[in-house]
Design a protein around this motif. Structure first.
Motif, mmCIF file in Angstrom:
data_model
loop_
_atom_site.group_PDB
_atom_site.id
_atom_site.type_symbol
_atom_site.label_atom_id
_atom_site.label_comp_id
_atom_site.label_asym_id
_atom_site.label_seq_id
_atom_site.Cartn_x
_atom_site.Cartn_y
_atom_site.Cartn_z
ATOM 1 N N ALA A 1 -20.085 2.319 3.089
ATOM 2 C CA ALA A 1 -19.888 1.586 1.838
ATOM 3 C C ALA A 1 -18.432 1.165 1.672
ATOM 4 O O ALA A 1 -17.507 1.925 1.983
ATOM 5 C CB ALA A 1 -20.314 2.450 0.652
ATOM 6 N N GLY A 2 -18.250 -0.054 1.174
ATOM 7 C CA GLY A 2 -16.916 -0.496 0.810
ATOM 8 C C GLY A 2 -16.586 0.019 -0.578
ATOM 9 O O GLY A 2 -17.454 0.089 -1.451
ATOM 10 N N LEU A 3 -15.342 0.391 -0.792
ATOM 11 C CA LEU A 3 -14.932 0.981 -2.067
ATOM 12 C C LEU A 3 -13.944 0.070 -2.781
ATOM 13 O O LEU A 3 -12.922 -0.329 -2.203
ATOM 14 C CB LEU A 3 -14.289 2.355 -1.844
ATOM 15 C CG LEU A 3 -15.133 3.407 -1.123
ATOM 16 C CD1 LEU A 3 -14.343 4.696 -0.969
ATOM 17 C CD2 LEU A 3 -16.441 3.654 -1.846
ATOM 18 N N ALA A 4 -14.249 -0.241 -4.040
ATOM 19 C CA ALA A 4 -13.323 -0.973 -4.898
ATOM 20 C C ALA A 4 -12.701 0.034 -5.853
ATOM 21 O O ALA A 4 -13.412 0.842 -6.460
ATOM 22 C CB ALA A 4 -14.039 -2.074 -5.666
ATOM 23 N N ARG A 5 -11.415 -0.007 -5.996
ATOM 24 C CA ARG A 5 -10.735 0.971 -6.834
ATOM 25 C C ARG A 5 -10.951 0.645 -8.318
ATOM 26 O O ARG A 5 -10.872 -0.517 -8.734
ATOM 27 C CB ARG A 5 -9.244 1.003 -6.514
ATOM 28 C CG ARG A 5 -8.542 2.236 -7.058
ATOM 29 C CD ARG A 5 -7.091 2.263 -6.632
ATOM 30 N NE ARG A 5 -6.920 2.417 -5.211
ATOM 31 C CZ ARG A 5 -7.041 3.574 -4.557
ATOM 32 N NH1 ARG A 5 -7.389 4.666 -5.221
ATOM 33 N NH2 ARG A 5 -6.857 3.635 -3.267
ATOM 34 N N GLU B 1 -5.013 2.352 2.907
ATOM 35 C CA GLU B 1 -4.541 2.102 4.264
ATOM 36 C C GLU B 1 -4.896 0.667 4.616
ATOM 37 O O GLU B 1 -5.766 0.067 3.982
ATOM 38 C CB GLU B 1 -5.182 3.095 5.251
ATOM 39 C CG GLU B 1 -4.605 3.075 6.655
ATOM 40 C CD GLU B 1 -3.113 3.358 6.687
ATOM 41 O OE1 GLU B 1 -2.365 2.358 6.589
ATOM 42 O OE2 GLU B 1 -2.716 4.524 6.809
ATOM 43 N N VAL B 2 -4.232 0.107 5.605
ATOM 44 C CA VAL B 2 -4.480 -1.272 6.018
ATOM 45 C C VAL B 2 -4.842 -1.302 7.489
ATOM 46 O O VAL B 2 -4.161 -0.684 8.320
ATOM 47 C CB VAL B 2 -3.238 -2.167 5.766
ATOM 48 C CG1 VAL B 2 -3.521 -3.592 6.217
ATOM 49 C CG2 VAL B 2 -2.843 -2.145 4.304
ATOM 50 N N THR C 1 0.833 -1.209 0.000
ATOM 51 C CA THR C 1 0.000 0.000 0.000
ATOM 52 C C THR C 1 0.866 1.257 0.000
ATOM 53 O O THR C 1 0.538 2.244 -0.668
ATOM 54 C CB THR C 1 -0.949 0.027 1.208
ATOM 55 O OG1 THR C 1 -0.190 0.059 2.425
ATOM 56 C CG2 THR C 1 -1.853 -1.187 1.226
ATOM 57 N N ILE C 2 1.970 1.225 0.724
ATOM 58 C CA ILE C 2 2.862 2.382 0.739
ATOM 59 C C ILE C 2 3.417 2.632 -0.658
ATOM 60 O O ILE C 2 3.462 3.774 -1.138
ATOM 61 C CB ILE C 2 4.009 2.174 1.748
ATOM 62 C CG1 ILE C 2 3.462 2.154 3.182
ATOM 63 C CG2 ILE C 2 5.059 3.280 1.608
ATOM 64 C CD1 ILE C 2 4.497 1.768 4.224
ATOM 65 N N ALA C 3 3.840 1.563 -1.329
ATOM 66 C CA ALA C 3 4.378 1.710 -2.687
ATOM 67 C C ALA C 3 3.328 2.265 -3.634
ATOM 68 O O ALA C 3 3.617 3.144 -4.469
ATOM 69 C CB ALA C 3 4.880 0.350 -3.184
ATOM 70 N N THR D 1 -7.477 -3.918 3.438
ATOM 71 C CA THR D 1 -7.145 -2.655 2.782
ATOM 72 C C THR D 1 -8.401 -1.819 2.592
ATOM 73 O O THR D 1 -9.430 -2.330 2.167
ATOM 74 C CB THR D 1 -6.490 -2.909 1.413
ATOM 75 O OG1 THR D 1 -5.327 -3.729 1.593
ATOM 76 C CG2 THR D 1 -6.076 -1.600 0.751
ATOM 77 N N PHE D 2 -8.315 -0.547 2.939
ATOM 78 C CA PHE D 2 -9.446 0.359 2.715
ATOM 79 C C PHE D 2 -8.924 1.682 2.169
ATOM 80 O O PHE D 2 -7.717 1.962 2.219
ATOM 81 C CB PHE D 2 -10.241 0.580 4.010
ATOM 82 C CG PHE D 2 -9.460 1.229 5.127
ATOM 83 C CD1 PHE D 2 -9.494 2.607 5.315
ATOM 84 C CD2 PHE D 2 -8.682 0.459 5.996
ATOM 85 C CE1 PHE D 2 -8.778 3.204 6.335
ATOM 86 C CE2 PHE D 2 -7.963 1.054 7.018
ATOM 87 C CZ PHE D 2 -8.006 2.424 7.187
#
Length: 240
Positions: free
Chosen positions: A162-166, A38-39, A21-23, A60-61
């Motif tokens: 709500a959950g978000l999918a990229r 973020e995790v 996630t940082i990368a 991951t969110f």
């Protein structure tokens, strides 16, 4: 003794996700409208005689805090002021973005720079006159050309739960239907501005240092545990 090895391994798996996630965040520092990943981590209690807490891989969110606004002066650049999103039509269905950089096609369709139609509040594509003169966009999304109303950009609110999918870089697809914004007191559109990424590069670099050091510590713990196991086997086997 083996449980310590498994706990350290579970920690490394969790840290690997954090590094990913940082990368990804650092790679999108300059992406307009990008929302950082973020995790969240939890402990998993194994059902053993003596319960052992393992690190979960984490979930991951997407962080929803807004990014900074930059004034461009381009009439086809818009930024969302408030907790709302622009709707765009994609091959995966309606997605929502905070990247308000737009263009007008020769046929008059208002699109994102990636070529996705920008939607009005009724989820319909917006058509303008490519030769109709200067485009003006009001806070409520109303578009005028030559003093005539020609359309309106829709604003949509995504439920906090709500959950978000990229979708690609800056867009998201929620698992709960987004609702159109009808009150423009708290939410609106700012013409001539672009919203940047909400990634804080200094914070991400700090996290990278912390995660790297923790990963090294768990690697040392694994090596020490393996050494202890080998010593135990030699002792039980009667070897010096």
């Amino acid at each position: 003794m083996e449980s310590g090895l498994y706990v350290a391994l579970s920690g490394q798996i969790a840290l690997e996700r954090r590094l990913d996630t940082i990368a990804r965040n650092m790679a999108n520092v300059g992406t307009a409208g990008y929302r950082a990943d973020e995790v969240s981590f939890e402990a998993v209690i194994a059902g053993m005689r003596d319960p052992v807490a393992f690190a979960s891989a984490g979930e991951t969110f997407i962080l929803r805090q807004p990014g900074a606004l930059t004034q461009t002066g381009n009439p086809l650049d818009v930024a969302v002021d408030g907790d709302a999103w622009l709707g765009i039509a994609t091959p995966a269905g309606t997605a929502y973005t905070r990247d308000g950089r737009m263009r007008i096609t020769p046929a008059g369709e208002l699109q994102t720079l990636n070529g996705y139609p920008v939607l009005d509040v009724g989820n319909a594509p917006i058509l303008l006159d490519p030769n109709g003169g200067e485009v003006k966009i009001a806070r409520d999304g109303m578009i005028t050309q030559d003093g005539q109303q020609v359309g309106a950009i829709g604003l949509f609110r995504i439920e906090p739960a709500a959950g978000l999918a990229r979708y690609e870089n800056a867009a998201v697809i929620p698992d709960i239907a987004a609702a159109p914004v009808l009150d423009f007191t708290a939410n609106g559109i700012a013409q001539g501005f672009v919203e940047g990424s909400n990634v804080d590069p200094i914070r991400e670099l700090t996290k990278l240092i912390m995660v790297s050091r923790t990963f090294e510590a768990t690697a040392t713990a694994i090596a020490d545990t393996e050494s202890s196991l080998k010593d135990g086997i030699r002792t039980l086997g009667g070897r010096s």
